[in-house]
Design a protein around this motif. Structure first.
Motif, PDB file in Angstrom:
ATOM      1  N   ALA A  70       0.820  -1.205   0.000  1.00 13.53           N
ATOM      2  CA  ALA A  70       0.000   0.000   0.000  1.00 13.53           C
ATOM      3  C   ALA A  70       0.857   1.259   0.000  1.00 13.53           C
ATOM      4  N   PRO A  71       0.303   2.392  -0.456  1.00  9.97           N
ATOM      5  CA  PRO A  71       1.068   3.652  -0.465  1.00  9.97           C
ATOM      6  C   PRO A  71       1.633   4.023   0.901  1.00  9.97           C
ATOM      7  N   GLU A  72       0.839   3.833   1.982  1.00  8.18           N
ATOM      8  CA  GLU A  72       1.316   4.151   3.324  1.00  8.18           C
ATOM      9  C   GLU A  72       2.528   3.306   3.689  1.00  8.18           C
ATOM     10  N   THR A  73       2.507   2.035   3.295  1.00  6.45           N
ATOM     11  CA  THR A  73       3.646   1.159   3.571  1.00  6.45           C
ATOM     12  C   THR A  73       4.874   1.617   2.803  1.00  6.45           C
ATOM     13  N   LEU A  74       4.682   2.055   1.569  1.00  8.11           N
ATOM     14  CA  LEU A  74       5.805   2.558   0.772  1.00  8.11           C
ATOM     15  C   LEU A  74       6.420   3.798   1.422  1.00  8.11           C
ATOM     16  N   ARG A  75       5.582   4.634   2.051  1.00  9.14           N
ATOM     17  CA  ARG A  75       6.090   5.852   2.678  1.00  9.14           C
ATOM     18  C   ARG A  75       6.849   5.558   3.960  1.00  9.14           C
ATOM     19  N   ARG A  76       6.462   4.513   4.676  1.00 12.91           N
ATOM     20  CA  ARG A  76       7.017   4.266   6.000  1.00 12.91           C
ATOM     21  C   ARG A  76       8.151   3.235   6.008  1.00 12.91           C
ATOM     22  N   THR A  77       8.419   2.608   4.877  1.00 15.26           N
ATOM     23  CA  THR A  77       9.433   1.552   4.823  1.00 15.26           C
ATOM     24  C   THR A  77      10.398   1.798   3.663  1.00 15.26           C
ATOM     25  N   ASN A  78      11.375   0.899   3.537  1.00 17.13           N
ATOM     26  CA  ASN A  78      12.315   1.005   2.413  1.00 17.13           C
ATOM     27  C   ASN A  78      11.870   0.190   1.207  1.00 17.13           C
ATOM     28  N   LEU A  79      10.635  -0.334   1.238  1.00 13.63           N
ATOM     29  CA  LEU A  79      10.173  -1.163   0.127  1.00 13.63           C
ATOM     30  C   LEU A  79      10.022  -0.360  -1.163  1.00 13.63           C
ATOM     31  N   GLY A  80       9.796   0.941  -1.018  1.00 18.92           N
ATOM     32  CA  GLY A  80       9.664   1.780  -2.203  1.00 18.92           C
ATOM     33  C   GLY A  80      10.953   1.927  -2.993  1.00 18.92           C
ATOM     34  N   SER A  81      12.078   1.601  -2.382  1.00 15.77           N
ATOM     35  CA  SER A  81      13.366   1.717  -3.075  1.00 15.77           C
ATOM     36  C   SER A  81      13.795   0.414  -3.734  1.00 15.77           C
ATOM     37  N   LEU A  82      12.988  -0.640  -3.587  1.00 14.28           N
ATOM     38  CA  LEU A  82      13.336  -1.918  -4.206  1.00 14.28           C
ATOM     39  C   LEU A  82      13.281  -1.831  -5.719  1.00 14.28           C
ATOM     40  N   LYS A  83      14.148  -2.595  -6.348  1.00 16.32           N
ATOM     41  CA  LYS A  83      14.194  -2.663  -7.811  1.00 16.32           C
ATOM     42  C   LYS A  83      14.211  -4.123  -8.240  1.00 16.32           C
ATOM     43  N   VAL A 105       8.157 -10.267  16.961  1.00 16.73           N
ATOM     44  CA  VAL A 105       8.214  -9.232  15.933  1.00 16.73           C
ATOM     45  C   VAL A 105       6.855  -9.156  15.254  1.00 16.73           C
ATOM     46  N   GLN A 106       6.302  -7.957  15.142  1.00 19.19           N
ATOM     47  CA  GLN A 106       4.978  -7.802  14.554  1.00 19.19           C
ATOM     48  C   GLN A 106       4.999  -7.633  13.042  1.00 19.19           C
ATOM     49  N   GLY A 107       6.109  -7.164  12.510  1.00 18.47           N
ATOM     50  CA  GLY A 107       6.142  -6.855  11.083  1.00 18.47           C
ATOM     51  C   GLY A 107       5.551  -5.490  10.777  1.00 18.47           C
ATOM     52  N   HIS A 108       5.469  -4.632  11.796  1.00 16.87           N
ATOM     53  CA  HIS A 108       4.972  -3.265  11.651  1.00 16.87           C
ATOM     54  C   HIS A 108       6.166  -2.317  11.812  1.00 16.87           C
ATOM     55  N   VAL A 109       6.640  -1.765  10.732  1.00 17.51           N
ATOM     56  CA  VAL A 109       7.854  -0.946  10.748  1.00 17.51           C
ATOM     57  C   VAL A 109       7.595   0.373  11.459  1.00 17.51           C
ATOM     58  N   ASP A 110       8.457   0.716  12.426  1.00 23.66           N
ATOM     59  CA  ASP A 110       8.317   1.961  13.174  1.00 23.66           C
ATOM     60  C   ASP A 110       8.942   3.145  12.450  1.00 23.66           C
ATOM     61  N   THR A 111      10.050   2.919  11.806  1.00 25.79           N
ATOM     62  CA  THR A 111      10.736   3.983  11.072  1.00 25.79           C
ATOM     63  C   THR A 111      11.779   3.342  10.174  1.00 25.79           C
ATOM     64  N   ILE A 112      12.412   4.143   9.359  1.00 22.76           N
ATOM     65  CA  ILE A 112      13.579   3.663   8.627  1.00 22.76           C
ATOM     66  C   ILE A 112      14.812   4.337   9.221  1.00 22.76           C
ATOM     67  N   ALA A 113      15.952   3.715   9.034  1.00 23.26           N
ATOM     68  CA  ALA A 113      17.206   4.272   9.532  1.00 23.26           C
ATOM     69  C   ALA A 113      18.247   4.195   8.419  1.00 23.26           C
ATOM     70  N   SER A 114      19.198   5.108   8.457  1.00 22.57           N
ATOM     71  CA  SER A 114      20.288   5.098   7.489  1.00 22.57           C
ATOM     72  C   SER A 114      21.534   4.511   8.128  1.00 22.57           C
ATOM     73  N   ILE A 115      22.312   3.828   7.330  1.00 19.36           N
ATOM     74  CA  ILE A 115      23.583   3.277   7.790  1.00 19.36           C
ATOM     75  C   ILE A 115      24.627   4.396   7.758  1.00 19.36           C
ATOM     76  N   VAL A 116      25.209   4.709   8.902  1.00 17.46           N
ATOM     77  CA  VAL A 116      26.188   5.797   8.956  1.00 17.46           C
ATOM     78  C   VAL A 116      27.622   5.291   9.007  1.00 17.46           C
ATOM     79  N   SER A 117      27.816   4.012   9.367  1.00 20.69           N
ATOM     80  CA  SER A 117      29.167   3.451   9.330  1.00 20.69           C
ATOM     81  C   SER A 117      29.095   1.937   9.357  1.00 20.69           C
ATOM     82  N   VAL A 118      30.109   1.321   8.755  1.00 20.85           N
ATOM     83  CA  VAL A 118      30.279  -0.132   8.784  1.00 20.85           C
ATOM     84  C   VAL A 118      31.734  -0.393   9.147  1.00 20.85           C
ATOM     85  N   THR A 119      31.959  -1.024  10.312  1.00 24.63           N
ATOM     86  CA  THR A 119      33.313  -1.190  10.819  1.00 24.63           C
ATOM     87  C   THR A 119      33.643  -2.666  11.002  1.00 24.63           C
TER      88      THR A 119
END
Length: 236
Positions: A70-83, A105-119
């Protein structure tokens, strides 16, 4: 309900925008292939976690299945960036015989986060994440659980505040089982915090609100008492 233990990694084979005037409401239909290992007992209407997002199976065959987003799910998750060709974490909903090796785990995404470092740390990788919504940090505690793209992971460090972040460590085995290991700085992940923290917060808030009975809030009394005791101790 899920456990956060990713079963397999699937591949997005097709993406189709749904007609805004139809039942899809302008969302997206995803077909995910390489999923034969989790489709042996599949039924229409089943829930499958796709990158930590609970979605409903609308079609399936022996190796692939289709879900609507759904559009709301696309706005709240990273699924909209899938290719086409994107890899996704997959997990079936729990059954009565499922081992609870992760957490609820409910499968209800609270927010998205960005990766700022990988060490790198030996053969492990430490990922640091910064959430789009800093408010979720109050539910993230060191050694607690957090769900990243549907995978239950343990928090190793956390920094609160508007510019806050948290870290998790992926051991070599986990790196082979989840899509997060292939992501880079700047990529986004779906985040679901541990629901226990939310229930505790609401219960505590309700207790103090209900116990006030129109008088001074109990919490305020407690704070004042602690301040007075501290001032007396300093006076000595």
């Amino acid at each position: 309900m899920f456990t956060g233990l990713v079963e397999i990694i699937g591949t997005v084979s097709t993406l189709e925008e749904l007609d805004k005037t139809g039942s899809g409401g302008g969302g997206t239909s995803l077909t995910i292939s390489d999923a034969q290992d989790i489709l042996g007992d599949a039924n229409l209407g089943d829930s499958i976690s796709v990158n930590g997002t609970c979605l409903t199976v609308t079609q399936f065959d022996k190796t692939s299945f289709k879900v609507g987003v759904a559009p709301e799910t696309l706005r709240r998750t990273n699924l909209g960036s899938l290719k086409k060709g994107s890899n996704v974490n997959l997990e079936r909903a729990v059954s009565a015989s499922t081992r609870m090796g992760g957490h609820f785990v409910q499968g209800h995404v609270d927010t998205i986060a960005s990766i700022v470092s990988v060490t790198p740390d030996g053969n492990a990788l430490t990922f640091r994440f910064k959430p789009r919504d800093p408010a979720v940090l109050r539910y993230i505690v060191e050694k607690g659980y957090v769900t990243i793209d549907g995978a239950s992971l343990t928090v190793t460090k956390v920094q609160d505040g508007p510019e806050g972040w948290w870290e998790v460590m992926l051991i070599a085995y986990t790196q082979e089982k989840v899509v997060t290991a292939a992501k880079r700085v700047g990529d986004h992940v779906n985040v679901e915090v541990d629901q226990v923290g939310k229930y505790v917060e609401k219960s505590v808030a309700g207790y103090f609100e209900g116990a006030a009975n129109g008088e001074f809030a109990i919490l305020e009394k407690m704070v004042n008492k602690l301040v007075d005791e501290r001032l007396q101790a300093l006076g000595k």
